[in-house]
Design an enzyme around this catalytic site. Structure first.
Site, short mmCIF file in Angstrom:
data_model
loop_
_atom_site.label_atom_id
_atom_site.label_comp_id
_atom_site.label_asym_id
_atom_site.label_seq_id
_atom_site.Cartn_x
_atom_site.Cartn_y
_atom_site.Cartn_z
N VAL A 96 0.81 -1.22 -0.05
CA VAL A 96 0.07 0.05 -0.06
C VAL A 96 0.91 1.19 -0.07
O VAL A 96 1.81 1.30 0.83
CB VAL A 96 -0.89 0.02 1.21
CG1 VAL A 96 -1.75 1.36 1.25
CG2 VAL A 96 -1.84 -1.06 1.60
N CYS A 97 0.73 2.12 -0.97
CA CYS A 97 1.46 3.48 -1.08
C CYS A 97 0.27 4.58 -0.48
O CYS A 97 -0.55 4.95 -1.09
CB CYS A 97 1.71 3.84 -2.29
SG CYS A 97 2.54 5.47 -2.73
N ILE A 98 0.63 4.85 0.82
CA ILE A 98 -0.38 6.00 1.45
C ILE A 98 0.48 6.72 2.51
O ILE A 98 1.50 6.68 3.01
CB ILE A 98 -1.38 5.17 2.11
CG1 ILE A 98 -2.56 6.42 2.89
CG2 ILE A 98 -0.96 4.56 3.44
CD1 ILE A 98 -3.81 5.59 3.23
#
Lengths: 181, 436
Positions: A96-98
């Site tokens: 996840v890229c957050i």
């Protein structure tokens, strides 16, 4: 057990507290569950997240693996969907890229504000809630899956169709496995 | 009851120990906890924005991010101020917490019992329904009575444990007394100005000096301008200064030690009452070091200065020293009773280092381990040699390099391939080391 609790490192103690909080209070609306995979390793968690309503992810249940660093909560944990999720902000391998999971030092996309970054007062619950809202509203500025980003921008209907198909496919796979068992 | 079990089983107390039904208790417990480590405050420090954290937590955080962990307002070491009020509240809550939990459990037990009793009566009433009114009145009055007794017992519990709490509070006050004594001492000093202008030093309460020399006396660490009856106050007395030095030092020590002796009683809760005098005599914070401009030797010297291990790479040494400085400085923010000795700090440092390598695989018998994994190591060495051979070959055929690189680039998006390849390289070097 009591001895283990008092002798554990700061990180482990904090994770135990977070786990206790999640098990006793539950998540808001019961949207997700999270906890360590095994008793022996408090630094690897598994989370089950329900697809938010009124999004193409609705009805799906997504499994994510959370990996905590030994200096948690100074450094953020990593979150990886397994199997990978088709979403503009999820890398093809499922990571996840957050922004909330990025430290001020690393900014892979150069589009993030410092105010959205990781801070040691964040916790598993807040991060997963952010991820749930990210599922509903992808952030195209910091895309991780470029093909998916393009598709979302240019042909949202097709994107939603693919997501729905994938959710259904995944559920069927799960059903199939259950039957086999 | 269930609560207490979970509480015992996990051994990690947290706000959810308190039931939601009792208004404010859970929130109170939460508000007395550091939002970084989620423990009850240990030497809380405040930032200008008003947020407080454990000294160690916020110092560690500032090492990586110069901001408040909660509101992200800019912050640095020198912004930190001791939050004495919060510290007191946290210490007292640590004492009161188990008592309150105990109280709640007892109350719930009493409630449950009353409930059971009432249920039993209801049952009995159902069976004996055709009995007279008097009987019914009697049975209906009984639960009320019972309720009252349960309430009574609750009160009892409350009164005993409040007595307990009060007792502890009194103890606390006693512990605070040394400080309380200390403050009025300045009044005493004011009163004790004699006609000839001789006053008692406010620092050590022993030396007498002329009022006009009091500042110089304090500046000289209570060694100069000591007034002795019969002598005229001298302006400079280097000989007597030299003579007084040891006694002045012991006077300082006695001041600090008396303080610690009186207040070390309540440190039994932490089981860390042992203190070496070395921590008490120096109350100065360790300065931060800009490691990047230091030579390796200097870093080793820094470590040696504090008796720390010289193991590991330069990075590990720096991390060790940095963490020790943080531990040391945070320790100074603790109240004297909770201060830890340098030995204890070093132990904590070791524990911290151990916790960094959580997934360390322990090899008890290296030879057996080698034998067992020999095939694996050989395979990896072969793979490495094969790759080197290919690389050489590629280097010879200049054009092909570009091609291979391109193909590797193509593969890179496949995380799995990447991952295994990286693993190979890492374990290659391990394997080689093992075999060598």
């Amino acid at each position: 057990m009591a001895a283990r609790g008092s002798g554990a490192s700061t990180a482990a103690r904090r994770l135990m507290k977070e786990y206790m909080d999640l098990t006793k209070n539950g998540s808001p609306d019961g949207m997700f569950t999270a906890g360590p995979i095994s008793e022996s390793d408090f630094f690897t968690w598994e989370a089950l997240i329900c697809g938010p309503k009124d999004t193409p992810f609705e009805g799906g249940v997504f499994l994510a693996k959370l990996t905590f660093p030994s200096d948690y909560p100074l450094s953020p944990f990593k979150m990886k969907f397994d199997p990978p999720l088709f979403h503009p902000n999820v890398y093809p391998d499922g990571t996840v890229c957050i922004s909330i999971l990025h430290t001020p030092g690393d900014d892979p996309t150069h589009y993030e504000q410092a105010s959205e970054r990781w801070s040691p007062v964040q916790c598993v619950e807040k991060v997963i809630l952010s991820v749930v809202s990210m599922l509903a509203e992808p952030n195209l500025e910091s895309g991780a899956n470029i093909d998916c980003c393009k598709l979302y921008r240019d042909n949202k209907e097709e994107y939603e169709r693919i997501v729905r198909a994938k959710v259904r496919e995944q559920l069927e796979v799960d059903l199939g496995e259950d039957e086999a068992q | 009851m269930i609560m207490a079990n979970v509480h015992d089983a996990e051994g990690v107390p947290d706000p959810t120990d308190f039931p939601k039904s009792i208004k404010g208790l859970r929130a109170l417990d939460e508000s007395l906890r550091c939002s970084i480590c989620l423990e009850i405050f240990d030497a809380p420090m405040s930032l200008p924005c008003g947020h407080s954290f454990c000294s160690l937590c916020i110092r560690e955080n500032i090492l990586t991010r110069k901001e408040c962990a909660r509101c992200r307002k800019q912050a640095d070491d020198f912004h930190l101020t001791k939050n004495a009020q919060l510290e007191e509240a946290a210490l007292n809550w640590k004492i009161a917490r188990p008592a309150v939990l105990d109280l709640i459990t007892q109350l719930e037990n009493a409630k449950a019992e009353a409930e059971r009793y009432r249920a039993r009566l209801e049952k009995g009433k159902g069976k004996a329904s055709p009995t007279s009114d008097a009987e019914e009145r009697d049975s209906s009055s009984r639960p009320a009575k019972r309720r009252r007794t349960s309430a009574d017992s609750g009160d009892d519990v409350q009164s005993t444990s409040t007595a307990h709490l009060v007792a502890e509070e009194e103890e606390d006050e006693e512990e605070d007394d040394p400080h309380a004594d200390y403050i009025p001492s300045s009044d005493v000093e004011e009163q004790s100005i004699q006609e000839d202008g001789v006053v008692v030093c406010p620092i050590n309460n022993k030396h007498k000096t002329h009022i006009s020399h009091i500042n110089a006396h304090i500046d000289s660490a209570c060694t100069a301008h000591i007034y002795r009856p019969g002598h005229r106050p001298t302006k400079h007395a280097p000989a007597s200064t030299a003579k007084m030095k040891p006694s002045a030092k012991s006077a300082w020590n006695s001041v600090f030690q008396s303080n610690s002796r009186t207040s070390s009683r309540d440190s039994s809760s932490k089981g860390k009452s042992s203190r070496s005098p070395s921590t008490t005599s120096t109350n100065e914070r360790l300065p931060k070091v800009s490691y990047s401009v230091q030579k390796d030797k200097k870093i080793r010297d820094l470590l040696q200065e504090h008796g720390l291990s010289l193991n590991g790479t330069r990075e590990q040494q720096i991390a060790r020293h940095q963490h020790y400085v943080t531990l040391y400085n945070a320790n100074l923010d603790r109240p004297p009773a909770q201060c830890k000795s340098t030995d204890e700090l070093r132990r904590e440092l070791r524990k911290w280092e151990d916790s960094l390598s959580v997934k360390k695989v322990e090899i008890t018998d290296p030879k057996a381990y080698l034998r067992k994994n020999n095939d694996h190591f050989k395979a990896q060495v072969n793979a490495l040699n094969e790759r080197r051979r290919l690389e050489k070959k590629a280097a010879n055929e200049g054009n092909k390099v570009v091609h291979i690189e391109a193909s590797e680039m193509d593969e890179s998006p496949h995380a799995k391939d990447n991952g295994t390849e990286q693993d190979d390289i890492v374990s290659d070097s391990e394997g080689e080391r093992e075999i060598c």
